[in-house]
Design an enzyme around this catalytic site. Sequence first.
Site, mmCIF file in Angstrom:
data_model
loop_
_atom_site.group_PDB
_atom_site.id
_atom_site.type_symbol
_atom_site.label_atom_id
_atom_site.label_comp_id
_atom_site.label_asym_id
_atom_site.label_seq_id
_atom_site.Cartn_x
_atom_site.Cartn_y
_atom_site.Cartn_z
ATOM 1 N N ASP A 1 -2.479 -8.573 6.447
ATOM 2 C CA ASP A 1 -1.332 -9.552 6.108
ATOM 3 C C ASP A 1 -1.162 -10.591 7.049
ATOM 4 O OD1 ASP A 1 -0.632 -7.234 7.586
ATOM 5 O OD2 ASP A 1 1.329 -6.993 7.209
ATOM 6 N N HIS B 1 7.451 -9.635 10.524
ATOM 7 C CA HIS B 1 8.146 -9.650 9.000
ATOM 8 C C HIS B 1 9.689 -9.501 9.081
ATOM 9 C CE1 HIS B 1 4.518 -8.249 7.250
ATOM 10 N NE2 HIS B 1 4.093 -7.181 8.127
ATOM 11 N N ASP C 1 4.138 -6.322 14.172
ATOM 12 C CA ASP C 1 4.727 -5.749 13.404
ATOM 13 C C ASP C 1 6.217 -4.834 13.764
ATOM 14 O OD1 ASP C 1 3.575 -5.896 11.042
ATOM 15 O OD2 ASP C 1 2.046 -4.305 11.550
ATOM 16 N N HIS D 1 0.713 -1.154 0.037
ATOM 17 C CA HIS D 1 0.206 0.071 0.065
ATOM 18 C C HIS D 1 0.764 1.266 -0.119
ATOM 19 C CE1 HIS D 1 0.393 -0.898 4.403
ATOM 20 N NE2 HIS D 1 -0.700 -1.748 4.286
ATOM 21 N N HIS E 1 -2.232 -9.120 16.002
ATOM 22 C CA HIS E 1 -2.608 -7.799 15.338
ATOM 23 C C HIS E 1 -3.380 -8.428 14.443
ATOM 24 C CE1 HIS E 1 -1.920 -4.346 12.866
ATOM 25 N NE2 HIS E 1 -1.026 -4.738 12.139
ATOM 26 N N GLU F 1 -4.352 -6.908 11.017
ATOM 27 C CA GLU F 1 -4.246 -6.415 9.682
ATOM 28 C C GLU F 1 -4.102 -7.533 8.847
ATOM 29 O OE1 GLU F 1 -1.140 -3.548 8.939
ATOM 30 O OE2 GLU F 1 -2.007 -2.874 7.193
ATOM 31 N N TYR G 1 11.616 0.452 7.219
ATOM 32 C CA TYR G 1 10.239 0.108 7.810
ATOM 33 C C TYR G 1 9.907 1.002 9.013
ATOM 34 C CZ TYR G 1 7.315 -3.701 9.971
ATOM 35 O OH TYR G 1 6.197 -4.228 10.392
ATOM 36 N N HIS H 1 0.981 -0.643 15.563
ATOM 37 C CA HIS H 1 0.844 0.703 14.683
ATOM 38 C C HIS H 1 -0.851 0.590 14.560
ATOM 39 C CE1 HIS H 1 0.430 -0.845 10.321
ATOM 40 N NE2 HIS H 1 0.546 -2.070 11.187
HETATM 41 FE FE1 FEO Z 1 0.477 -3.878 10.359
HETATM 42 FE FE2 FEO Z 1 2.458 -6.419 8.968
HETATM 43 O O1 FEO Z 1 0.682 -5.234 9.248
#
Ligand code: FEO
Length: 402
Positions: A82, A225, A164, A24, A78, A80, A192, A145
């Site tokens: 992903d 990640h 994250d 994104h 989390h 989100e 990042y 976040h």
């Molecule tokens: Fe906030 Fe890797 O998702």
Amino acid sequence: MAITEIKENVYWVGAIDWDIRDFHGYSTKKGTTYNSYLIKDEKTVLFDTVKSNFKDDLIYHISEIVNPEDIDYIVVNHVEMDHSGSLPDIVDLVKPEKIICSPMGHKAMLDHFHREDWPYEIVKSGDTISLGKKSITFLETRMLHWPDSMLSYIPEDKLLISNDAFGQHLATTERFADEVDECDLLHEATKYYANILMLLSPLVGKVLAQVAELKLEIDMIAPDHGVIWRNNLSGPDVNTILGLYDRWSKRETVNKALVIYDSMWKSTAKMAKAIGGAISREGVTVKMMNLAVNHRSDIMTEVLEAKALVFGSPTLNNGTLPRVADFLAYLKGLKPKGKIGVAFGSFGWSGEAVKQITANLEAMDMEVIDPGLRVKFVPREEDFTKCKELGKKIATAIKAEA
Ligand code: FEO
């Protein structure tokens, strides 16, 4: 890909996304990973899942350790997509006894998956769940976040599963920070932070203080990640990334100016070169960031520790060039603090761009040290003299703050 036992009976079971190039608006030139972790104890626990199209990788990796149906708890650090995109399929497959999440995680899951019937177990900061030999203590990190974000700490392993936080978008078959190229790693960790966490720096500082106050012993940080930070070998380790986050959260800068510009017929580019050259001749590091060839997220990486941001744009249709407007909007959202800001550019007849950029810099609370330099059409010799004077003024201001 090979699964890795990162601690005794703690496994990486995630997925590697070698192909992703846009997250994104963030350019992920080196791909990324979606890390999930599995703890095998009297209770078997899965920490986070993966993006929906990597569901089969996750199931395959889990199956190498345990029968997926033997998973007792799923911890959702989390929500989100992903990390939760494959959650509905995994819940259907595993039929977990508990889905453990923060209060805001519960709300976020209801809003994403509309499943009131899942077996949610809501935990708050300081809550602990025993798994048998190991346990999990939770630490909510609201707005780091997302509102739902939380960390899971395994005291018996001195392991922090950090969602994250402390991540990097880096696709690799290696699982540890000390196994990959250090320059690549630190660059991706910086990128990042700059593109995801910079605006949240005050909260990052609070979480670091909280971790210190709780005296959490940490010898491994496993983010969602990229690679895992550990303390056992030479090379980047847990203290490396904690030290960097401390520095970044305090918004420390170096004597560096970025000249961020776009140009129509090279007049603004010529001004950029003259201003950048003059700053450099005063002994200050300069990076020329032509928006036509640099991605916004790569420029943000440089913004993180830069002391001055010098913006150039000619006037087009009574405004800035589109790429300048795009970058200013992106920058504004990431809330830079403590920067020196200056604008310049060429114009033909109306010449609003410099004024508009300057207004944007002021709106971002930058220290605007000059009203901005405008040149009509193509710079003359006396205009280059003004560019050099401006460069010198910027360098002087940077050095004065050192
Ligand atoms: Fe906030 Fe890797 O998702």
